[in-house]
Design a protein around this motif. Structure first.
Motif, PDB file in Angstrom:
ATOM      1  N   LEU A 222       0.369  -3.437   4.246  1.00  0.00           N
ATOM      2  CA  LEU A 222       0.792  -3.587   2.859  1.00  0.00           C
ATOM      3  C   LEU A 222      -0.187  -2.914   1.896  1.00  0.00           C
ATOM      4  O   LEU A 222       0.216  -2.412   0.841  1.00  0.00           O
ATOM      5  CB  LEU A 222       0.932  -5.074   2.513  1.00  0.00           C
ATOM      6  N   THR A 223      -1.460  -2.911   2.245  1.00  0.00           N
ATOM      7  CA  THR A 223      -2.469  -2.287   1.391  1.00  0.00           C
ATOM      8  C   THR A 223      -2.236  -0.792   1.266  1.00  0.00           C
ATOM      9  O   THR A 223      -2.409  -0.204   0.193  1.00  0.00           O
ATOM     10  CB  THR A 223      -3.885  -2.567   1.944  1.00  0.00           C
ATOM     11  N   ASP A 224      -1.853  -0.151   2.368  1.00  0.00           N
ATOM     12  CA  ASP A 224      -1.570   1.281   2.311  1.00  0.00           C
ATOM     13  C   ASP A 224      -0.281   1.570   1.541  1.00  0.00           C
ATOM     14  O   ASP A 224      -0.138   2.629   0.938  1.00  0.00           O
ATOM     15  CB  ASP A 224      -1.451   1.852   3.732  1.00  0.00           C
ATOM     16  N   ILE A 225       0.659   0.613   1.540  1.00  0.00           N
ATOM     17  CA  ILE A 225       1.945   0.842   0.873  1.00  0.00           C
ATOM     18  C   ILE A 225       1.889   0.484  -0.609  1.00  0.00           C
ATOM     19  O   ILE A 225       2.319   1.260  -1.464  1.00  0.00           O
ATOM     20  CB  ILE A 225       3.060   0.022   1.560  1.00  0.00           C
ATOM     21  N   PHE A 226       1.345  -0.698  -0.937  1.00  0.00           N
ATOM     22  CA  PHE A 226       1.432  -1.225  -2.296  1.00  0.00           C
ATOM     23  C   PHE A 226       0.141  -1.106  -3.110  1.00  0.00           C
ATOM     24  O   PHE A 226       0.127  -1.442  -4.286  1.00  0.00           O
ATOM     25  CB  PHE A 226       1.862  -2.697  -2.255  1.00  0.00           C
ATOM     26  N   GLY A 227      -0.927  -0.642  -2.488  1.00  0.00           N
ATOM     27  CA  GLY A 227      -2.143  -0.435  -3.252  1.00  0.00           C
ATOM     28  C   GLY A 227      -3.252  -1.400  -2.904  1.00  0.00           C
ATOM     29  O   GLY A 227      -3.011  -2.501  -2.399  1.00  0.00           O
ATOM     30  N   ARG A 228      -4.492  -0.968  -3.204  1.00  0.00           N
ATOM     31  CA  ARG A 228      -5.661  -1.775  -2.856  1.00  0.00           C
ATOM     32  C   ARG A 228      -5.770  -3.016  -3.748  1.00  0.00           C
ATOM     33  O   ARG A 228      -6.011  -4.115  -3.272  1.00  0.00           O
ATOM     34  CB  ARG A 228      -6.934  -0.942  -3.007  1.00  0.00           C
ATOM     35  N   LYS A 229      -5.574  -2.836  -5.057  1.00  0.00           N
ATOM     36  CA  LYS A 229      -5.817  -3.941  -5.982  1.00  0.00           C
ATOM     37  C   LYS A 229      -4.832  -5.090  -5.786  1.00  0.00           C
ATOM     38  O   LYS A 229      -5.232  -6.262  -5.764  1.00  0.00           O
ATOM     39  CB  LYS A 229      -5.761  -3.462  -7.428  1.00  0.00           C
ATOM     40  N   LYS A 230      -3.552  -4.806  -5.674  1.00  0.00           N
ATOM     41  CA  LYS A 230      -2.578  -5.876  -5.481  1.00  0.00           C
ATOM     42  C   LYS A 230      -2.941  -6.729  -4.276  1.00  0.00           C
ATOM     43  O   LYS A 230      -2.876  -7.959  -4.315  1.00  0.00           O
ATOM     44  CB  LYS A 230      -1.178  -5.293  -5.294  1.00  0.00           C
ATOM     45  N   LEU A 231      -3.338  -6.053  -3.210  1.00  0.00           N
ATOM     46  CA  LEU A 231      -3.592  -6.784  -1.976  1.00  0.00           C
ATOM     47  C   LEU A 231      -4.936  -7.488  -1.989  1.00  0.00           C
ATOM     48  O   LEU A 231      -5.061  -8.588  -1.433  1.00  0.00           O
ATOM     49  CB  LEU A 231      -3.469  -5.850  -0.774  1.00  0.00           C
ATOM     50  N   PHE A 232      -5.996  -6.906  -2.614  1.00  0.00           N
ATOM     51  CA  PHE A 232      -7.244  -7.653  -2.598  1.00  0.00           C
ATOM     52  C   PHE A 232      -7.205  -8.838  -3.566  1.00  0.00           C
ATOM     53  O   PHE A 232      -8.042  -9.734  -3.475  1.00  0.00           O
ATOM     54  CB  PHE A 232      -8.489  -6.763  -2.774  1.00  0.00           C
ATOM     55  N   MET A 233      -6.242  -8.883  -4.467  1.00  0.00           N
ATOM     56  CA  MET A 233      -6.022 -10.093  -5.261  1.00  0.00           C
ATOM     57  C   MET A 233      -5.223 -11.119  -4.453  1.00  0.00           C
ATOM     58  O   MET A 233      -5.529 -12.313  -4.461  1.00  0.00           O
ATOM     59  CB  MET A 233      -5.288  -9.745  -6.555  1.00  0.00           C
ATOM     60  N   VAL A 234      -4.204 -10.652  -3.744  1.00  0.00           N
ATOM     61  CA  VAL A 234      -3.360 -11.551  -2.954  1.00  0.00           C
ATOM     62  C   VAL A 234      -4.153 -12.190  -1.816  1.00  0.00           C
ATOM     63  O   VAL A 234      -4.074 -13.408  -1.586  1.00  0.00           O
ATOM     64  CB  VAL A 234      -2.137 -10.795  -2.396  1.00  0.00           C
ATOM     65  N   THR A 235      -4.925 -11.389  -1.100  1.00  0.00           N
ATOM     66  CA  THR A 235      -5.655 -11.929   0.052  1.00  0.00           C
ATOM     67  C   THR A 235      -6.694 -12.960  -0.372  1.00  0.00           C
ATOM     68  O   THR A 235      -6.889 -13.969   0.306  1.00  0.00           O
ATOM     69  CB  THR A 235      -6.340 -10.804   0.847  1.00  0.00           C
TER      70      THR A 235
END
Length: 514
Positions: free
Chosen positions: A113-126
């Motif tokens: 998901l990080t490669d698809i939707f971006g680094r920031k969205k995922l490091f906030m979600v995780t």
């Protein structure tokens, strides 16, 4: 196919500016020529970079805190009056295995998901997943609840490794990337030290009731995570990711803002831009393409990553999995005192990356990766020989471990650095996730199966064999690194591995440099 060459250039093109330029759309997206990666790499160190490090890198401290706290509270949780009907064996067995399984699953799930939707969205979600799961662990009332949220805590932490490593490497200038990545990954051991000391305090029944103290240790993890979340809100998306995914105007504004802030902070004019790259933008890259890229195009680098992760996973299990049992069985160290010994070797683990990290950018990746692996393996062979002769006390054995782990920790951190910089940007988070999952599974699943009986049998020869297995695998990984390690020091990520979306290798900018 073999590995792509790390560096190449095309003829200079006169009259080109250092800004992003869009060409005629082609199949798969627009073609854009830009110097954004070069502009990020030539920035001097500033307060902006410190914000990135604090906002993203401190999560490893939380991981170290989590792992250490759970190991130290196992005895208390199994006692009557803890508020949770669970045995010590279930905590160190089932709960630990579920945390590892969650970390592996989370890394793979969020990595994609990080490669698809971006680094920031995922490091906030995780981080949000970690915070929620840790908070709910603190209010556990049944064993199944504790197990479920240990899995979900690991799920969040595993996702953090993929999202954070990829973001850090894409935001930190190439001149500093190695040392920053090495120290950040090594900061796990700061959390381990904190977890050891926190457990001693929280489990003191003169201060907290038996069913309260262990819950407070998890609550503190939530508080620290919330602080990190507040800082992390100000960390931007990776401009490299924005550029490839058709958001070049946003990437341009972001980089210009950062340049202005860094120039004002440092009080000096920024160096001229010397490189640019042309890419064809794409919204996503298929999983089949990623797999072919990692395991066919870059198969030598994949073999390197596999060797590094397996080597460090088995060495750490050879030493740390049964370290408490070794101290209590062979040296009659009271169980209540093993935490002090662990804090000491944890300090050695952090000092290695802290003091050696800079050399990965100056002496170079190949020399430092191979030497840290080989030195730690040879020192562990020496420790095994001294242990077999009966020449060590609890204190001198711990000192030997500290020396081994001083080098091993820098080497283990370099494994994460390696897999995050030697594959193309479109595959970066997934590559990190894959190799992290391999190392975590080897360390948390295979490791205990191999080392549990050896380190707890009470037979000197069995423990010596455990040390020798870990040492041998580290030495093998060191030799592999001596041959296959990529000379990535102070080089742009786009030079180390040309993006899959690139229409050519990075080229020089005539108007700004060579």
């Amino acid at each position: 196919m073999s590995d792509r060459p790390g560096e190449s250039s095309k003829a200079d093109r006169p009259g080109e500016s250092s800004k992003s330029r869009t060409a005629v759309p082609q199949t798969g997206g627009r073609t854009v020529t830009t110097s954004i990666p070069a502009r990020l790499d030539r920035l001097p160190w500033s307060r902006w970079h410190w914000r990135v490090v604090i906002g993203l890198g401190t999560v490893w401290i939380l991981d170290g805190l989590e792992v250490t706290v759970v190991g130290n509270i196992a005895g208390r949780l199994s006692e009557e009056g803890s508020g949770l009907a669970i045995s010590s064996a279930q905590i160190t067995g089932i709960a630990a295995a579920l945390y590892v399984a969650g970390a592996c699953a989370g890394a793979l799930f969020f990595g994609r998901l990080t490669d698809i939707f971006g680094r920031k969205k995922l490091f906030m979600v995780t981080l949000a997943v970690y915070l929620g799961a840790t908070a709910l662990t603190a209010v556990s009332f049944e064993a199944w609840w504790f197990f479920l949220f240990r899995f979900l805590t690991g799920f969040g932490i595993g996702g953090e490794y993929a999202a954070i490593n990829s973001a850090i490497d894409e935001l930190i200038p190439s001149y500093y990337r190695g040392r920053v990545d090495i120290v950040i990954n090594g900061s796990f051991w700061l959390g381990a030290i904190g977890g050891s000391l926190l457990s001693i305090l929280a489990l003191n029944t003169d201060l907290f009731a038996a069913n309260v103290g262990w819950r407070l240790t998890f609550a503190l993890g939530v508080v620290l995570g919330l602080v990190i979340l507040l800082v992390r809100r100000n960390v931007p998306e990776s401009p490299r990711w924005l550029l490839i995914h058709g958001r070049e105007e946003e990437a341009e504004r972001l980089v210009s803002t950062v340049e202005a802030e860094v120039a004002a902070d440092t009080g000096r004019e920024l160096p001229p831009v010397t490189r640019e790259i042309t890419i064809r933008q794409r919204k996503s890259v298929g999983f089949g393409t990623i797999a072919r890229t990692v395991f066919a195009t870059y198969r030598r680098r994949a073999a390197l990553g596999f060797s590094l992760f397996i080597g460090q996973a088995f060495l750490y299990n050879a030493i740390t999995f049964g370290f408490g049992a070794i101290l209590t069985t062979f040296y009659d160290v009271p169980t209540s005192d093993t935490g002090y010994y662990f804090a000491f070797i944890a300090a050695g683990n952090f000092l290695g990356p802290l003091l050696l990290g800079r050399l990965f950018d100056t002496v170079g990746r190949r020399v430092m990766i191979s030497s840290t692996y080989l030195l730690s393996g040879l020192l562990l062979f020496g420790t095994a020989w001294l242990f077999d002769r009966g020449s060590l006390s609890a204190t001198t054995l711990t000192a030997c471990w500290c020396a081994v782990l001083f080098f091993a920790s820098a080497g283990a951190s370099s494994a994460y650095l390696t897999v995050s910089e030697v594959f193309p940007m479109e595959t970066r988070a997934m590559a990190i996730a894959f190799f992290y999952a391999i190392g975590t599974a080897a360390g948390g699943i295979t490791g205990p199966l191999v080392f549990a009986d050896l380190t707890e049998s009470g037979v000197v020869g069995d423990t010596v064999l455990a040390f020798q297995i870990g040492a041998a695998l580290m030495c093998v990984a060191g030799l592999v690194a001596a041959v296959l390690a990529v000379r990535a020091e102070r080089r742009s990520l786009e030079d180390i591995a040309v993006p899959l979306t690139a229409t050519g290798a990075p080229s020089a900018v005539r108007s700004g440099g060579t």
